[in-house]
Design an enzyme around this catalytic site. Structure first.
Site, short mmCIF file in Angstrom:
data_model
loop_
_atom_site.label_atom_id
_atom_site.label_comp_id
_atom_site.label_asym_id
_atom_site.label_seq_id
_atom_site.Cartn_x
_atom_site.Cartn_y
_atom_site.Cartn_z
N ASP A 22 0.82 -1.19 0.00
CA ASP A 22 0.00 0.00 0.00
C ASP A 22 0.86 1.25 0.00
OD1 ASP A 22 1.05 -0.31 2.49
OD2 ASP A 22 -0.85 -0.51 3.52
N ASP B 77 -2.56 -2.17 -3.20
CA ASP B 77 -3.47 -2.16 -2.04
C ASP B 77 -3.89 -0.70 -1.83
OD1 ASP B 77 -5.02 -3.07 0.03
OD2 ASP B 77 -3.42 -4.10 1.09
#
Ligand SMILES: *[C@@H]1O[C@H](CO)[C@@H](O)[C@H](O)[C@H]1NC(C)=O
Ligand SMILES: *[C@@H]1O[C@H](CO)[C@@H](O)[C@H](O)[C@H]1NC(C)=O
Ligand SMILES: *[C@@H]1O[C@H](CO)[C@@H](O)[C@H](O)[C@H]1NC(C)=O
Ligand SMILES: *[C@@H]1O[C@H](CO)[C@@H](O)[C@H](O)[C@H]1NC(C)=O
Ligand SMILES: *[C@@H]1O[C@H](CO)[C@@H](O)[C@H](O)[C@H]1NC(C)=O
Ligand SMILES: *[C@@H]1O[C@H](CO)[C@@H](O)[C@H](O)[C@H]1NC(C)=O
Ligand SMILES: *[C@@H]1O[C@H](CO)[C@@H](O)[C@H](O)[C@H]1NC(C)=O
Ligand SMILES: *[C@@H]1O[C@H](CO)[C@@H](O)[C@H](O)[C@H]1NC(C)=O
Ligand SMILES: *[C@@H]1O[C@H](CO)[C@@H](O)[C@H](O)[C@H]1NC(C)=O
Ligand SMILES: *[C@@H]1O[C@H](CO)[C@@H](O)[C@H](O)[C@H]1NC(C)=O
Ligand SMILES: *[C@@H]1O[C@H](CO)[C@@H](O)[C@H](O)[C@H]1NC(C)=O
Ligand SMILES: *[C@@H]1O[C@H](CO)[C@@H](O)[C@H](O)[C@H]1NC(C)=O
Length: 610
Positions: A399, A418
């Site tokens: 992420d 993500d």
């Protein structure tokens, strides 16, 4: 409309090039331009490179000039590949320890996807020259530069591409893409459970002989991405004094001693450094400043233990997670460990709570994170992050950074798989972010838990590629996903009584968002708290997938359904405004919200489309 790529012939040529290159290293370092080179550059798209080596692009070379005599200087082109050539392995350095458990990579390795990037520092306009190493002769309609709103002047001479990049104090980050090198991601069917298929490698996973009309087109992305990062010179205040008695200048090669040093500042000069697959930069408590000089390539991951109220990570070098296995866990012998808490983050800090701490980040490029890119424990620093880049985010759960209270993020490039722009805290400003997105999670995320958040500004977001393999992969430019249960590491999707009506998300403005190419929906918001005064302003989506079956997958639908708490009390949504939302060249109105906009929300909510 999209031209299919002949991947097999490309792949066939690659394997022979696994040797050190003899390219010149005619670099420059003056007041207008600084480029750098790695003599240990190795072209290898197939397997891990030696610890002392830097993976170099097999397809692109880049040169830069700013001089009137048009002398072009070399700028090293780095490369990263899915799984770093290690395969889907569980045990550090053991290429036989393969697993079929998901690491978030589906077909990317099989189709031979790569990502290259070149970085340099400038203080005046430059021309960037891009040369294709495969002999392909570039012509004027064979490329596109994304984001397309840079509007750079380009020219083509003798098969090479020249791009004029005006000096910009925010730097310039862009992708150079060639029409002969685009990969079409197709899903295997139009059922919501389907995922990507590939037609290039019969012995590989998800193989189909050829794509047919039942296999919707999901996304079109370069097979071999080329990113250019032009950055302003580093401010003197962000360059530590390497002659200071409190500075440790690290020796090239195997990194050691950072967990015992008495230095406050750790400096990586130009060169290659590595921690190995079973070690990392676990900094002693004295260290509060890490500096990665331009031309430093550091294989490792960082953890701070300082109690200083000012912590820094500066410099335009690279921090690469390429030696680690997916979800490498230091408490588990650095083996793959499918849990949330203990696997390595590229950036981690364990610092005192109850203290105002600031973390300043300027310049670095993070490559190939093996898991979440950043989390802090104990205290949450305000993060002042500028000119930051993440590349090689092929693994799942890669992420973007957390934006803790008081954080400011500016001039960022993210390749992620993500949640990308994470707004879980109040009083944050995030601007000028360019995103290339893998299969999972929305780009701007504020869900997973009930929150009290306010005063959030996210502005000027350019999404150059995004793809979601299924309706279940939480597609969306903006998302508040269902409650996440850490004990089962799964969400409570389908349970609409998981909200907390004592909490509120308010005063949030998400503005100037552009999504190029085929896009997911504008939003999927499962309100886990009351929402008040949320404005989504000036959004352009180039297109939702139009290919046969795309709509059946449901990837392009926006939702904001009714939610309650466990006792059945309704969540309220008030002052929720969507203004100037354009799909293609059509502005979405209340009348066309569901048709053009693909927008659905609970009728009891106070939603305005203007
Ligand atoms: C590259 O540059 C470095 C530093 O200027 C020099 O030491 C080295 O010999 C050069 N290598 C080549 C292959 O030109
Ligand atoms: C580039 O020039 C600056 C300023 O003169 C100097 O501090 C730096 O060490 C140089 N870098 C390299 C890699 O030569
Ligand atoms: C690029 O051109 C478009 C269309 O003319 C314009 O809207 C945009 O502002 C321009 N971008 C820049 C950075 O000048
Ligand atoms: C420092 O890290 C090394 C591994 O790089 C380890 O062998 C050593 O025990 C550590 N020292 C301390 C004091 O933790
Ligand atoms: C750190 O400081 C302590 C106390 O001054 C000293 O004993 C120790 O040798 C120093 N360690 C290093 C690695 O310099
Ligand atoms: C990292 O350093 C901290 C603080 O010294 C120590 O407690 C921890 O065990 C170290 N982690 C590893 C994996 O060595
Ligand atoms: C839904 O979530 C609520 C609140 O956590 C819980 O009480 C309830 O049992 C859940 N319902 C189902 C069907 O799981
Ligand atoms: C959330 O909305 C509900 C329903 O209107 C209301 O009862 C509750 O007080 C609100 N919560 C907050 C924190 O404002
Ligand atoms: C939000 O604040 C309210 C009021 O202080 C509190 O009752 C609620 O528990 C808070 N929510 C969260 C998720 O902390
Ligand atoms: C939303 O905006 C209105 C009008 O400005 C204001 O009265 C209200 O207090 C705001 N709501 C929240 C939760 O801040
Ligand atoms: C996509 O998922 C959402 C949420 O689970 C669901 O409501 C919707 O019906 C799904 N769409 C399709 C086409 O399955
Ligand atoms: C809660 O919302 C539902 C519709 O989603 C509505 O039927 C119901 O009356 C609401 N309850 C209250 C107490 O407002």
């Amino acid at each position: 409309m999209w031209r299919r790529l002949i991947i097999a012939s490309l792949l066939a040529g690659i394997a022979e090039f696994s040797h050190a290159t003899s390219n010149s290293n005619n670099t420059v370092n003056d007041s207008k331009l600084q480029t750098w080179w790695h003599d240990s550059g190795v072209i290898n798209t197939e397997s891990p490179v030696q610890p002392e080596a830097v993976r170099q692009s097999h397809l692109y070379s880049v040169q830069v000039t700013n001089s009137v005599d048009q002398t072009y200087y070399d700028s090293f082109v780095y490369q990263t590949i899915p799984r770093n050539g290690q395969g889907n392995i569980l045990i550090p350095d053991d290429l036989t320890s393969t697993t079929s458990a998901s690491d978030g990579i589906t077909i990317e390795e099989t189709i031979g996807m790569t990502m290259s990037w070149s970085s340099f520092l400038y203080s005046a306009d430059v021309w960037v020259k891009v040369h294709r190493l495969d002999g392909f002769s570039i012509v004027s309609d064979s490329f596109v530069i994304r984001p397309t709103n840079h509007n750079f002047t380009t020219s083509v001479t003798a098969g090479d591409l020249f791009i004029q990049v005006p000096f910009d104090e925010q730097g310039s980050k862009f992708s150079v893409e060639f029409n002969d090198n685009l990969y079409e991601f197709h899903d295997g069917c139009s059922d919501p459970t389907c995922s990507y298929v590939q037609d290039t490698t019969a012995e590989g996973p998800y193989y189909v002989e050829k794509f047919d009309d039942s296999m919707p087109l999901i996304s079109v992305e370069p097979l071999d991405t080329l990113l250019i990062f032009a950055s302003p010179f580093e401010d003197e205040s962000l360059i530590p004094d390497q002659t200071s008695a409190t500075s440790l200048v690290v020796s090239e090669g195997r990194i050691s001693g950072l967990n015992t040093t008495n230095a406050t500042t750790v400096i990586f000069g130009p060169g290659v450094y590595y921690a190995t697959a079973t070690d990392y930069l676990n900094l002693s408590a004295t260290v509060s400043w890490l500096y990665f000089a331009p031309g430093a390539y550091v294989k490792g991951a960082v953890e701070y233990h300082t109690s200083s109220s000012l912590i820094r990570a500066t410099g335009h070098g690279v921090l690469s997670g390429e030696q680690y296995v997916y979800q490498a866990d230091p408490t588990y012998g650095f083996q793959n460990h499918n849990v949330d808490s203990s696997p390595l983050r590229m950036w981690k800090g364990t610092i005192p709570g109850g203290q105002q701490t600031t973390w300043i980040v300027n310049g670095p490029t993070v490559n190939s994170p093996p898991f979440n890119s950043m989390d802090w424990y104990g205290g949450l620093p305000a993060c002042l992050v500028t000119d930051y880049k993440q590349v090689g985010g092929f693994f799942g759960q890669t992420d973007g950074m957390q934006a803790y209270p008081g954080s400011v993020f500016q001039n960022i490039f993210y390749h992620t798989n993500d949640d990308t722009i994470k707004v879980y805290h109040s009083d944050v400003t995030i601007s000028n972010v360019i995103v290339q997105k893998g299969s999972t999670a929305p780009i701007i995320q504020f869900g997973w838990a009930s929150r009290n958040i306010s005063n959030i500004r996210v502005n000027d977001i350019n999404i150059i590629h995004s793809r979601w393999n299924s309706n279940g992969s939480n597609p969306g430019l903006i998302g508040s996903n269902n409650l996440y249960d850490p004990s089962t590491t799964s969400t409570t999707a389908g349970n609409s009584s998981t909200a907390d009506t004592y909490s509120t998300a308010s005063d949030i403005v998400l503005s100037n968002i552009r999504a190029e190419g085929i896009s997911g929906p504008l939003m999927r918001i499962y309100a886990l708290e009351n929402l008040s005064n949320i404005t989504i302003s000036n959004v352009w989506i180039e297109e939702f997938g139009s290919c046969n079956g795309f709509e059946d997958i449901g990837i392009s639908e926006s939702f904001m359904p009714a939610m309650t708490d466990a006792s059945g009390n309704n969540v309220t949504v008030e002052g929720f405004v969507i203004e100037n939302f354009v799909v293609g060249d059509e502005k979405v109105t209340l009348d066309t919200a569901s048709t053009t906009g693909n927008l659905y929300w609970n009728a009891a909510f106070d939603v305005t489309i203007t």
